[in-house]
Scaffold this motif. Structure first.
Motif, PDB file in Angstrom:
ATOM      1  N   ASN A   1       1.103  -0.989  -0.023  1.00  0.00           N
ATOM      2  CA  ASN A   1       0.047  -0.096   0.051  1.00  0.00           C
ATOM      3  C   ASN A   1       0.834   1.315   0.125  1.00  0.00           C
ATOM      4  N   PRO A   2       2.089   1.131   1.262  1.00  0.00           N
ATOM      5  CA  PRO A   2       2.752   2.735   0.780  1.00  0.00           C
ATOM      6  C   PRO A   2       3.298   2.879   0.176  1.00  0.00           C
ATOM      7  N   ALA A   3       3.605   1.562  -1.119  1.00  0.00           N
ATOM      8  CA  ALA A   3       4.917   1.563  -1.906  1.00  0.00           C
ATOM      9  C   ALA A   3       4.200   2.218  -3.412  1.00  0.00           C
ATOM     10  N   LEU A   4       2.585   1.512  -3.319  1.00  0.00           N
ATOM     11  CA  LEU A   4       1.866   2.594  -4.620  1.00  0.00           C
ATOM     12  C   LEU A   4       1.186   3.474  -4.025  1.00  0.00           C
ATOM     13  N   THR A   5       0.736   4.157  -3.106  1.00  0.00           N
ATOM     14  CA  THR A   5       0.963   5.588  -2.552  1.00  0.00           C
ATOM     15  C   THR A   5       1.995   6.367  -3.227  1.00  0.00           C
ATOM     16  N   ALA A   6       3.072   5.771  -3.022  1.00  0.00           N
ATOM     17  CA  ALA A   6       4.436   6.718  -3.634  1.00  0.00           C
ATOM     18  C   ALA A   6       4.931   6.585  -4.743  1.00  0.00           C
ATOM     19  N   MET A   7       3.539   6.021  -5.695  1.00  0.00           N
ATOM     20  CA  MET A   7       4.378   5.737  -7.184  1.00  0.00           C
ATOM     21  C   MET A   7       3.917   7.455  -7.660  1.00  0.00           C
ATOM     22  N   LYS A   8       4.535   7.918  -9.035  1.00  0.00           N
ATOM     23  CA  LYS A   8       4.972   9.633  -8.953  1.00  0.00           C
ATOM     24  C   LYS A   8       3.898   9.590 -10.266  1.00  0.00           C
ATOM     25  N   VAL A   9       4.362   8.733 -11.353  1.00  0.00           N
ATOM     26  CA  VAL A   9       3.890   8.453 -12.752  1.00  0.00           C
ATOM     27  C   VAL A   9       2.470   7.852 -12.970  1.00  0.00           C
ATOM     28  N   PHE A  10       2.656   6.778 -12.070  1.00  0.00           N
ATOM     29  CA  PHE A  10       0.743   5.590 -12.149  1.00  0.00           C
ATOM     30  C   PHE A  10      -0.096   6.521 -10.997  1.00  0.00           C
ATOM     31  N   ALA A  11      -1.292   6.303 -11.740  1.00  0.00           N
ATOM     32  CA  ALA A  11      -2.184   6.543 -10.506  1.00  0.00           C
ATOM     33  C   ALA A  11      -2.795   5.015 -10.438  1.00  0.00           C
ATOM     34  N   ILE A  12      -3.406   5.231  -8.971  1.00  0.00           N
ATOM     35  CA  ILE A  12      -4.487   3.931  -9.175  1.00  0.00           C
ATOM     36  C   ILE A  12      -5.388   4.082  -9.191  1.00  0.00           C
ATOM     37  N   GLY A  13      -6.328   3.620  -9.743  1.00  0.00           N
ATOM     38  CA  GLY A  13      -7.394   3.373 -10.667  1.00  0.00           C
ATOM     39  C   GLY A  13      -7.649   2.323 -11.226  1.00  0.00           C
ATOM     40  N   ALA A  14      -8.981   2.354 -11.383  1.00  0.00           N
ATOM     41  CA  ALA A  14      -9.466   1.000 -12.313  1.00  0.00           C
ATOM     42  C   ALA A  14      -9.790   1.033 -13.300  1.00  0.00           C
ATOM     43  N   SER A  15     -10.454   2.321 -14.301  1.00  0.00           N
ATOM     44  CA  SER A  15     -11.087   2.549 -15.266  1.00  0.00           C
ATOM     45  C   SER A  15     -10.319   2.696 -16.787  1.00  0.00           C
ATOM     46  N   TRP A  16      -9.812   1.778 -17.289  1.00  0.00           N
ATOM     47  CA  TRP A  16      -7.870   1.720 -18.044  1.00  0.00           C
ATOM     48  C   TRP A  16      -8.651   2.430 -19.178  1.00  0.00           C
ATOM     49  N   GLY A  17      -7.636   2.618 -19.949  1.00  0.00           N
ATOM     50  CA  GLY A  17      -7.578   3.265 -21.687  1.00  0.00           C
ATOM     51  C   GLY A  17      -7.468   4.050 -22.236  1.00  0.00           C
ATOM     52  N   GLY A  18      -7.174   5.072 -20.924  1.00  0.00           N
ATOM     53  CA  GLY A  18      -7.322   6.800 -21.058  1.00  0.00           C
ATOM     54  C   GLY A  18      -5.388   6.645 -21.295  1.00  0.00           C
ATOM     55  N   THR A  19      -5.407   8.216 -21.836  1.00  0.00           N
ATOM     56  CA  THR A  19      -3.702   8.634 -21.560  1.00  0.00           C
ATOM     57  C   THR A  19      -2.761   8.451 -20.219  1.00  0.00           C
ATOM     58  N   ARG A  20      -3.482   8.272 -18.979  1.00  0.00           N
ATOM     59  CA  ARG A  20      -2.546   8.104 -17.770  1.00  0.00           C
ATOM     60  C   ARG A  20      -2.645   6.876 -17.823  1.00  0.00           C
ATOM     61  N   SER A  21      -1.522   6.423 -16.886  1.00  0.00           N
ATOM     62  CA  SER A  21      -1.236   4.952 -16.730  1.00  0.00           C
ATOM     63  C   SER A  21      -1.883   4.441 -15.071  1.00  0.00           C
ATOM     64  N   LEU A  22      -2.491   3.351 -15.562  1.00  0.00           N
ATOM     65  CA  LEU A  22      -2.633   3.383 -14.053  1.00  0.00           C
ATOM     66  C   LEU A  22      -2.296   2.384 -13.352  1.00  0.00           C
ATOM     67  N   ILE A  23      -2.780   1.814 -11.630  1.00  0.00           N
ATOM     68  CA  ILE A  23      -2.051   0.624 -11.272  1.00  0.00           C
ATOM     69  C   ILE A  23      -3.190   0.331 -10.564  1.00  0.00           C
ATOM     70  N   ALA A  24      -3.753  -0.978 -10.005  1.00  0.00           N
ATOM     71  CA  ALA A  24      -4.823  -1.436  -9.214  1.00  0.00           C
ATOM     72  C   ALA A  24      -4.641  -2.619  -9.234  1.00  0.00           C
ATOM     73  N   PRO A  25      -4.151  -3.053  -7.016  1.00  0.00           N
ATOM     74  CA  PRO A  25      -4.559  -4.302  -7.125  1.00  0.00           C
ATOM     75  C   PRO A  25      -5.780  -4.522  -7.103  1.00  0.00           C
TER      76      PRO A  25
END
Ligand SMILES: *Cc1c(COP(=O)(O)O)cnc(C)c1O
Length: 394
Positions: A319-343
Motif C-alpha cells: 500500500n505505501p509503495a503504491l501510494t508513493a508512485m509518481k507517474v502511475f495513478a491508482i485507478g480501475a477504468s483503464w484505456g486513457g492517456t494516464r497509466s494506471l495500477i491497481a491491486p
C-alpha cells in the motif's frame, strides 16, 4: 417578428462552402416534422429513421456506422456504458428459466449482475473455465440461450479459443456474445470468428481520455438489433450526443494510441518476468500466459493492460509503495492517456478453478507517458516492495 420570437427561432444560415472534417454534435429531445402527415406517420420510420432524440441523432449514427464498419457487422447500438452493453444482450435474449454460460474471469460488473440481479429474476449464470474451448458443448443444455466470452479475461488475462466455443454453441443453436474491450475491433473482430454480438466498453480505448462512459454492441443479423432496440425503447435508454462526440474524437487516434501502449506493455511484461519479486506476468504475448496460442493465432497484437503476480511476502509494503508512485495513478477504468495500477482481488471471484497463487495481483494499464518515466516508477515500486519484504522477514 417580435424580438421574443426571434430569440427562440434560430435564423437559417448558409452551409455552402463549409466542409469540416469533424462531426457536428446534434443535441435533441424533440425533432420536428415538415407536416402533420409525416408527424402522424413517424412510427413507420423504423429504427434507422429519426423520431426522437433518445432513439438516435445523426451524431450517434456516425459512431454506430463507424463501429459497424470496424467490426464487419450490419448494425451497432450505443448504450451509456460498457456494463450496459453486456447487460442489454443478457436482458434482451434471456428470459426467466434461461441459462447463460459466463467465463470465470468475466468483468467483475457482470459477475455482480449475475449475483445481485439476474439470479433473483430466474436467469441462471453458470461460470465456466475460460480455457474450456470446444468442451463448452458439455455445459449446454436446453435452457442455455447464450454463451458469453471475454478474451483476454479481466485481471488474469486468459485468452479463449473463441472459434471453438462459438462453433460448439452454434451447433446447438445458442447465441454467442463477446466482450471485446481489451482488443478493440483493431486487434480482434468477434463477428468474423463466429460470435453474434461484439460488445465494447467505448469508455476505454475508443474514448481514450478517461472522460466519457459509453458502450456498443455490433451484430451481423439485423433481427438481433431490432430486438435490442425494442428493449432500449422500453427502458427509455439513450446516450448523450456530447459523449458520442468525444468518442468520435477519441476513435480517430485509437490506432496510434493502441499501437503505442501495446508495444510498451509487451516490453514491460518481458522485463518484469525476470524480476525476483515477480512470481508471474499475465500478458497474452507471453507463452506462459494461459491461452497464449489463441492470442498468437487470432489476435493481431496487444492492448496496454496486463497483470503481475507478486511473490508471497511482497505485499507487506504494497500500500505505501503504491501510494508513493509518481507517474502511475491508482485507478480501475483503464484505456486513457494516464497509466494506471491497481491491486486486484481475484481469489473470491473464481468459482470454477480456484486461484492458487498466494501473492498479490497488480493490474497495470499503460498510458502515453514517456516510457522511461513509467519504467522508473515501476522500478521504484519494486525496490520499495523489496525493502518491505526484507523488513517483514527480519
Ligand atoms: C471497463 C469494462 C467494462 C465496463 O465498461 P463501463 O463503460 O465502465 O461500464 C466491461 N467490460 C470490460 C472488459 C471492461 O474492461
Amino acid at each position: 417578428m417580435h424580438d421574443l420570437t426571434r430569440c427562440v427561432q434560430h435564423p437559417e444560415v448558409s452551409h455552402e462552402g463549409f466542409r469540416s472534417l469533424t462531426v457536428p454534435t446534434y443535441r435533441a429531445s424533440t425533432i420536428t416534422y415538415p407536416d402533420a402527415e409525416s408527424f402522424a406517420a413517424r412510427g413507420t420510420r423504423g429504427f434507422d429513421g429519426y423520431t426522437y432524440g433518445l432513439h438516435g441523432t445523426p451524431t450517434m449514427r456516425v459512431l454506430e456506422a463507424q463501429m459497424t464498419a470496424l467490426h464487419g457487422g450490419v448494425r451497432t447500438v450505443l448504450v451509456p456504458s460498457g456494463q450496459m452493453a453486456v447487460m442489454l444482450v443478457f436482458l434482451t435474449f434471456l428470459a426467466p428459466g434461461d441459462r447463460v454460460l459466463v467465463p470465470d474471469n468475466v468483468y467483475s460488473g457482470v459477475r455482480g449482475a449475475c449475483r445481485d440481479y439476474l439470479a433473483s429474476r430466474g436467469i441462471e449464470c453458470t461460470f465456466y473455465d475460460p480455457l474450456i474451448g470446444a468442451g463448452i458443448a458439455d455445459l449446454i443444455d436446453d435452457r442455455t440461450k447464450l454463451v458469453w466470452v471475454e478474451s483476454p479475461g479481466s485481471g488474469t488475462m486468459e485468452v479463449q479459443d473463441i472459434p471453438a466455443i462459438a462453433h460448439a454453441a452454434k451447433a446447438r443453436g445458442v447465441l454467442v456474445g463477446c466482450d471485446n474491450t481489451w482488443c478493440t475491433p483493431l486487434l480482434f473482430k468477434p463477428l468474423e470468428h463466429g460470435c453474434d454480438f461484439a460488445s465494447e466498453a467505448l469508455t476505454k480505448y475508443v474514448g481514450g481520455h478517461s472522460d466519457l462512459l459509453l458502450g456498443s454492441i455490433t451484430v451481423k443479423d439485423i433481427e438481433l438489433r431490432q430486438r435490442m432496440k425494442v428493449v432500449l425503447r422500453a427502458f427509455g435508454v439513450g446516450v448523450s450526443p456530447d459523449e458520442v462526440s468525444l468518442a468520435l474524437r477519441g476513435i480517430e487516434t485509437m490506432g496510434v494510441r493502441l499501437a503505442h501502449v501495446g508495444r510498451v506493455s509487451e516490453t514491460f511484461a518481458r522485463r518484469l518476468r525476470d524480476h525476483p519479486l515477480v512470481e508471474r506476468v499475465l500478458h497474452p504475448c507471453l507463452p506462459s500466459c494461459p491461452g497464449h496460442e489463441f492470442w498468437a493465432r487470432d489476435i493481431k497484437g496487444s492492448g496496454g493492460v496486463f497483470s503481475i503476480v507478486l511473490k508471497p511476502g511482497a505485499e507487506a509494503a504494497l500500500n505505501p509503495a503504491l501510494t508513493a508512485m509518481k507517474v502511475f495513478a491508482i485507478g480501475a477504468s483503464w484505456g486513457g492517456t494516464r497509466s494506471l495500477i491497481a491491486p486486484m482481488a481475484v481469489k473470491g471471484d473464481r468459482a470454477v478453478n480456484p486461484w492458487t497463487n498466494e501473492g498479490a495481483i497488480l493490474r497495470i494499464s499503460i498510458g502515453l507517458e514517456q516510457e522511461g518515466d513509467l519504467w522508473g516508477d515501476l522500478e521504484n515500486l519494486l525496490v520499495a516492495l523489496g525493502a518491505g519484504t526484507i523488513q517483514a522477514a527480519a
